[in-house]
Design an enzyme around this catalytic site. Structure first.
Site, PDB file in Angstrom:
ATOM      1  N   ILE A  23      26.688  39.489 -52.088  1.00 46.14           N
ATOM      2  CA  ILE A  23      27.523  40.678 -51.991  1.00 46.14           C
ATOM      3  C   ILE A  23      28.789  40.527 -52.834  1.00 46.14           C
ATOM      4  O   ILE A  23      29.205  41.457 -53.531  1.00 46.14           O
ATOM      5  CB  ILE A  23      27.877  40.941 -50.503  1.00 46.14           C
ATOM      6  N   ASP A  68      36.383  25.107 -52.725  1.00 49.71           N
ATOM      7  CA  ASP A  68      35.945  25.434 -51.366  1.00 49.71           C
ATOM      8  C   ASP A  68      37.093  26.186 -50.688  1.00 49.71           C
ATOM      9  O   ASP A  68      38.221  25.687 -50.644  1.00 49.71           O
ATOM     10  CB  ASP A  68      35.642  24.120 -50.611  1.00 49.71           C
ATOM     11  N   SER A 145      33.407  41.402 -43.143  1.00 54.25           N
ATOM     12  CA  SER A 145      33.238  41.123 -41.717  1.00 54.25           C
ATOM     13  C   SER A 145      31.758  41.248 -41.335  1.00 54.25           C
ATOM     14  O   SER A 145      30.872  41.142 -42.197  1.00 54.25           O
ATOM     15  CB  SER A 145      34.114  42.082 -40.909  1.00 54.25           C
ATOM     16  N   LYS A 163      34.295  36.366 -37.456  1.00 56.44           N
ATOM     17  CA  LYS A 163      34.489  37.712 -38.007  1.00 56.44           C
ATOM     18  C   LYS A 163      35.444  38.527 -37.136  1.00 56.44           C
ATOM     19  O   LYS A 163      36.218  39.356 -37.660  1.00 56.44           O
ATOM     20  CB  LYS A 163      33.150  38.425 -38.158  1.00 56.44           C
TER      21      LYS A 163
END
Ligand code: COA
Length: 263
Positions: A23, A68, A145, A163
């Site tokens: 995404i 990271d 989220s 989340k």
């Protein structure tokens, strides 16, 4: 300016964590298509390089920084290299995420911590490190989220906890950073095609069909649909929108809690 506004982000700079795949990568591509310079941030240099090369081959402007997101000093370095390369930052996407399906009794404390650290601490680190270098006003922060944040779901306690923390963190940032003109919003994807997350959560045809039955629109979403929402949220078309959690899930979160994993 053209009334067609086909380059909504011309002259802007975006930093996208998790930008090497999934995404995050598709959002970064969409930003580049609309004229933004993008810095792709993630753990694996090869994945970042491949994603950046694909964008550049289509006429986009992209660079990479391997780090990271759990490493705060490392994120400060990613922000600095974005600033050095492209100038002030207009858009920050916190897309880096980790997940594995497991019940609470099937995960160690370290497994729980790994996901919370990547998702929640990583979002904090990204936002905290970027703030001093975002162009204010007009900057936009987007965090990724999940419906597990408000709809507790078996096998996802670690992700749901992380989340839920992200939703509150981003709303708090909307309050604290609003006066300086920085907008902060969350995007909540549903089951999305061709993502590592769904390969982990719905790995078989049967699991996919079961998932689709739990979605009112009866299909998986696409990364393009999420990228379009991100484009809207960080464009001037959303200039008065901050502190929101925006669902792009085909109505899945209206369905019975846990139905899509357990039916
Ligand atoms: N079930 C239970 N525990 C698991 C697990 C699984 N399927 N996968 C990993 N873990 C545990 C490990 O056993 C370890 O705990 P331990 O030290 O007590 O044994 C802990 O999680 C950390 O694993 P490690 O592989 O060292 O962590 P990492 O930081 O390299 O990886 C993860 C993070 C676990 C989230 C890994 O799945 C990952 O890197 N994911 C990134 C990609 C991704 O998840 N994408 C989907 C986004 S939606």
């Amino acid at each position: 300016m053209s009334i067609f506004r086909d380059h909504l982000l011309q002259g802007k700079t975006a930093l996208v964590t998790g930008g090497g795949s999934g995404i995050g990568q598709r959002m970064a591509e969409r930003f580049a298509e609309h004229g933004a310079r993008v810095m792709l941030v993630g753990r694996k240099q090869e994945k970042l390089d491949a994603a950046a090369a694909a964008m550049c081959s289509r006429g986009g402007v992209a660079a990479t920084h391997a780090v990271d997101v759990r490493d705060y000093a490392g994120m400060e370095g990613a922000v600095k290299s974005t600033r050095d390369r492209f100038g002030e930052i207009d858009i920050v996407v916190c897309g880096a995420a980790g997940n594995f399906p497991a019940p609470v009794l099937g995960m160690s404390a370290n497994g729980f911590k790994a996901v919370v650290d990547i998702d929640l601490l990583g979002t904090f680190n990204t936002c905290r490190a970027a703030y001093e270098h975002v162009r204010k006003p007009g900057a936009s922060v987007i965090a990724i989220s999940a419906s597990f944040a408000f709809q507790p779901t078996a096998m996802q306690a670690h992700v749901g906890a992380a989340k839920a923390g992200i939703d509150v963190l981003i709303k708090t940032l909307a309050i604290e950073w609003g006066p300086s003109g920085v907008r902060c919003n969350c995007i909540t994807p549903g089951p999305t095609d061709d993502t590592e997350g769904m390969r982990r959560l719905a790995p078989t045809d049967e699991a996919r069909r079961r998932t689709e039955r739990g979605v009112p629109l009866r299909r998986f979403g696409t990364k393009d649909e999420l990228a379009d929402l991100a484009l809207f949220l960080c464009s001037d078309a959303a200039a008065y929108i901050t502190g929101g959690v925006y669902l792009c899930d085909g109505g899945m979160s209206l369905a019975r809690p846990a139905a899509w994993l357990e039916q």
